[in-house]
Design a protein around this motif. Structure first.
Motif, mmCIF file in Angstrom:
data_model
loop_
_atom_site.group_PDB
_atom_site.id
_atom_site.type_symbol
_atom_site.label_atom_id
_atom_site.label_comp_id
_atom_site.label_asym_id
_atom_site.label_seq_id
_atom_site.Cartn_x
_atom_site.Cartn_y
_atom_site.Cartn_z
ATOM 1 N N LYS A 230 0.822 -1.209 0.000
ATOM 2 C CA LYS A 230 0.000 0.000 0.000
ATOM 3 C C LYS A 230 0.856 1.260 0.000
ATOM 4 O O LYS A 230 0.522 2.264 -0.642
ATOM 5 C CB LYS A 230 -0.920 -0.004 1.215
ATOM 6 N N SER A 231 1.976 1.225 0.727
ATOM 7 C CA SER A 231 2.851 2.396 0.780
ATOM 8 C C SER A 231 3.371 2.764 -0.601
ATOM 9 O O SER A 231 3.513 3.949 -0.930
ATOM 10 C CB SER A 231 4.014 2.134 1.728
ATOM 11 N N GLN A 232 3.642 1.740 -1.413
ATOM 12 C CA GLN A 232 4.141 2.009 -2.762
ATOM 13 C C GLN A 232 3.044 2.559 -3.664
ATOM 14 O O GLN A 232 3.299 3.393 -4.532
ATOM 15 C CB GLN A 232 4.739 0.739 -3.357
ATOM 16 N N VAL A 233 1.818 2.094 -3.467
ATOM 17 C CA VAL A 233 0.694 2.621 -4.248
ATOM 18 C C VAL A 233 0.453 4.084 -3.881
ATOM 19 O O VAL A 233 0.220 4.928 -4.758
ATOM 20 C CB VAL A 233 -0.584 1.788 -4.013
ATOM 21 N N VAL A 234 0.546 4.417 -2.599
ATOM 22 C CA VAL A 234 0.389 5.811 -2.164
ATOM 23 C C VAL A 234 1.468 6.689 -2.808
ATOM 24 O O VAL A 234 1.178 7.775 -3.326
ATOM 25 C CB VAL A 234 0.459 5.911 -0.622
ATOM 26 N N THR A 235 2.699 6.212 -2.778
ATOM 27 C CA THR A 235 3.793 6.981 -3.385
ATOM 28 C C THR A 235 3.572 7.174 -4.882
ATOM 29 O O THR A 235 3.774 8.270 -5.413
ATOM 30 C CB THR A 235 5.142 6.267 -3.147
ATOM 31 N N TYR A 236 3.153 6.108 -5.548
ATOM 32 C CA TYR A 236 2.904 6.195 -6.992
ATOM 33 C C TYR A 236 1.795 7.201 -7.293
ATOM 34 O O TYR A 236 1.909 8.018 -8.211
ATOM 35 C CB TYR A 236 2.535 4.817 -7.544
ATOM 36 N N GLN A 237 0.712 7.167 -6.530
ATOM 37 C CA GLN A 237 -0.392 8.101 -6.754
ATOM 38 C C GLN A 237 0.057 9.546 -6.477
ATOM 39 O O GLN A 237 -0.367 10.479 -7.176
ATOM 40 C CB GLN A 237 -1.582 7.737 -5.871
ATOM 41 N N TYR A 238 0.876 9.727 -5.486
ATOM 42 C CA TYR A 238 1.395 11.058 -5.161
ATOM 43 C C TYR A 238 2.174 11.638 -6.332
ATOM 44 O O TYR A 238 1.929 12.773 -6.778
ATOM 45 C CB TYR A 238 2.268 10.973 -3.913
ATOM 46 N N TYR A 239 3.109 10.851 -6.869
ATOM 47 C CA TYR A 239 3.913 11.362 -7.978
ATOM 48 C C TYR A 239 3.103 11.448 -9.272
ATOM 49 O O TYR A 239 3.338 12.346 -10.095
ATOM 50 C CB TYR A 239 5.167 10.503 -8.174
ATOM 51 N N ALA A 260 -3.967 9.530 -2.557
ATOM 52 C CA ALA A 260 -2.725 9.401 -1.792
ATOM 53 C C ALA A 260 -2.898 9.937 -0.376
ATOM 54 O O ALA A 260 -2.462 9.313 0.601
ATOM 55 C CB ALA A 260 -1.593 10.138 -2.509
ATOM 56 N N PHE A 261 -3.558 11.079 -0.257
ATOM 57 C CA PHE A 261 -3.740 11.677 1.071
ATOM 58 C C PHE A 261 -4.646 10.820 1.943
ATOM 59 O O PHE A 261 -4.365 10.582 3.116
ATOM 60 C CB PHE A 261 -4.332 13.084 0.941
ATOM 61 N N THR A 262 -5.737 10.325 1.368
ATOM 62 C CA THR A 262 -6.703 9.530 2.129
ATOM 63 C C THR A 262 -6.093 8.230 2.626
ATOM 64 O O THR A 262 -6.371 7.789 3.748
ATOM 65 C CB THR A 262 -7.937 9.221 1.260
ATOM 66 N N HIS A 263 -5.236 7.600 1.812
ATOM 67 C CA HIS A 263 -4.705 6.289 2.148
ATOM 68 C C HIS A 263 -3.323 6.336 2.780
ATOM 69 O O HIS A 263 -2.785 5.294 3.168
ATOM 70 C CB HIS A 263 -4.683 5.398 0.900
ATOM 71 N N CYS A 264 -2.743 7.504 2.890
ATOM 72 C CA CYS A 264 -1.464 7.644 3.582
ATOM 73 C C CYS A 264 -1.687 7.398 5.075
ATOM 74 O O CYS A 264 -2.703 7.818 5.641
ATOM 75 C CB CYS A 264 -0.903 9.052 3.355
ATOM 76 N N GLN A 265 -0.773 6.713 5.715
ATOM 77 C CA GLN A 265 -0.928 6.401 7.138
ATOM 78 C C GLN A 265 -1.120 7.667 7.966
ATOM 79 O O GLN A 265 -0.453 8.674 7.744
ATOM 80 C CB GLN A 265 0.304 5.645 7.655
ATOM 81 N N ARG A 266 -2.012 7.594 8.935
ATOM 82 C CA ARG A 266 -2.283 8.756 9.779
ATOM 83 C C ARG A 266 -1.036 9.229 10.505
ATOM 84 O O ARG A 266 -0.864 10.427 10.742
ATOM 85 C CB ARG A 266 -3.369 8.409 10.800
ATOM 86 N N LYS A 272 1.858 13.366 4.789
ATOM 87 C CA LYS A 272 0.562 14.013 4.544
ATOM 88 C C LYS A 272 0.748 15.501 4.244
ATOM 89 O O LYS A 272 0.056 16.059 3.376
ATOM 90 C CB LYS A 272 -0.364 13.804 5.742
ATOM 91 N N ARG A 273 1.667 16.149 4.934
ATOM 92 C CA ARG A 273 1.947 17.554 4.641
ATOM 93 C C ARG A 273 2.475 17.710 3.217
ATOM 94 O O ARG A 273 2.110 18.657 2.515
ATOM 95 C CB ARG A 273 2.968 18.102 5.636
ATOM 96 N N ALA A 274 3.357 16.799 2.821
ATOM 97 C CA ALA A 274 3.920 16.869 1.470
ATOM 98 C C ALA A 274 2.828 16.746 0.411
ATOM 99 O O ALA A 274 2.847 17.447 -0.608
ATOM 100 C CB ALA A 274 4.970 15.773 1.290
ATOM 101 N N ILE A 275 1.876 15.853 0.646
ATOM 102 C CA ILE A 275 0.770 15.689 -0.301
ATOM 103 C C ILE A 275 -0.091 16.954 -0.352
ATOM 104 O O ILE A 275 -0.479 17.426 -1.430
ATOM 105 C CB ILE A 275 -0.083 14.466 0.075
#
Length: 299
Positions: A230-239, A260-266, A272-275
């Motif tokens: 999941k962490s890699q999917v979040v990173t991919y969606q972010y970029y 990316a923001f919704t699924h990034c770990q709390r 989350k700030r970066a997103i």
């Protein structure tokens, strides 16, 4: 980059089970070679700063000064170990360019070993090697830039990352043991590097096309349901969102960055700030105002 030898040993010992692992003898030899916990505080630093070769240090640790020092490891771990020691030596001498050059040789040795059937391939180790390659490339070019010289290591690292992606993305092995499961990791490393050096037009769309193509595992499912971390999917969606924003595709940018923001770990507040740095401007561009509570929470 983690400089301790035990981190390297952990990488090798932490191989994904279905691809096997080094033998007990190889693990023992590696633990002897990399028993130093910290490059900064160990005798290894002074030894390498004094000009001694990595091979000489290995011979000293193993007590094999009269024989080929890496022999106890066996191919290809002997090559990996010697080159990793050279990286540590260059870092100890504060020579990031030399460290990068040795890391590049290590990555290429790994890619070459992947072509051999008897090699116990490790996704964990490969990803770690490419992460170190990217970080060292950035550090080396930063040092060159500071001295007024022409930078080149990031371009070289991008080329090696593409070579790695080409190897894993075209793997023909059964899906359960396919090297394709490493592809998203490498795509993200390419994204990170090319964003860092502002080369956004160099093949990024081709990487996205692979993710959307039948070559990608479980391509008929949503990316988040295909089995990638999941962490890699979040990173991919972010970029992907950042790339869409660069191309003025605000709808895609909004969709990717919101996912990316919704699924990034709390707990990953920094991420989350970066997103939000990119998500908030996109929301404003499409006429949506972010909530005051959200902005205050991640201020």
């Amino acid at each position: 980059m983690q400089q301790g030898g035990e981190a390297y040993l952990a990488r090798v010992k932490g191989q994904i089970p279905q691809w096997g692992a080094p033998s007990d003898a190889q693990q023992h030899a590696l633990s002897q070679l990399f028993k130093v916990r910290s490059a900064e505080s160990s005798a290894l630093v002074e030894w390498l700063r004094g000009g001694a070769s990595a091979e000489a240090w290995m011979a000293r640790l193993t007590g094999a000064e009269a024989m080929r020092p890496q022999a106890a490891l066996g191919w290809p771990y002997d090559t990996f170990a010697a080159l990793h020691m050279q990286v540590l030596g260059a870092l100890a001498r504060r020579a990031p360019g030399e460290a990068y050059d040795s890391q590049e040789k290590l990555v290429m040795a790994f890619l070459h070993a992947m072509e051999e059937e008897e090699f116990c391939w490790s996704q964990t180790l490969m990803v770690a090697l490419f992460i170190d390659l990217r970080r060292l490339a950035v550090a080396a070019d930063s040092a060159l830039r500071g001295s007024g010289e022409k930078t080149k290591r990031c371009d070289q690292a991008a080329d090696k990352l593409r070579q790695g992606f080409s190897k894993v993305s075209n793997d023909k092995s059964p899906l359960a043991v396919s090297k394709k499961w490493s592809a998203l990791h490498l795509i993200n490393q390419i994204f990170k590097l090319l964003f860092a050096i502002n080369q956004l037009s160099v093949g990024l769309k081709n990487l996205q096309r692979w993710v959307d193509s039948p070559l990608c595992p479980n391509h008929s499912e949503a990316l988040s349901e295909r089995g990638f971390p999941k962490s890699q999917v979040v990173t991919y969606q972010y970029y992907s969102g950042r790339l869409a924003l660069y191309e003025d595709d605000f709808g895609t940018a909004l969709r990717c960055l919101e996912w990316a923001f919704t699924h990034c770990q709390r707990s990953a507040v920094k991420n989350k700030r970066a997103i939000l740095r990119f998500l908030v401007p996109v929301q404003l561009l499409v006429g949506r105002l972010p909530s005051t509570a959200l902005l205050e929470k991640y201020e």
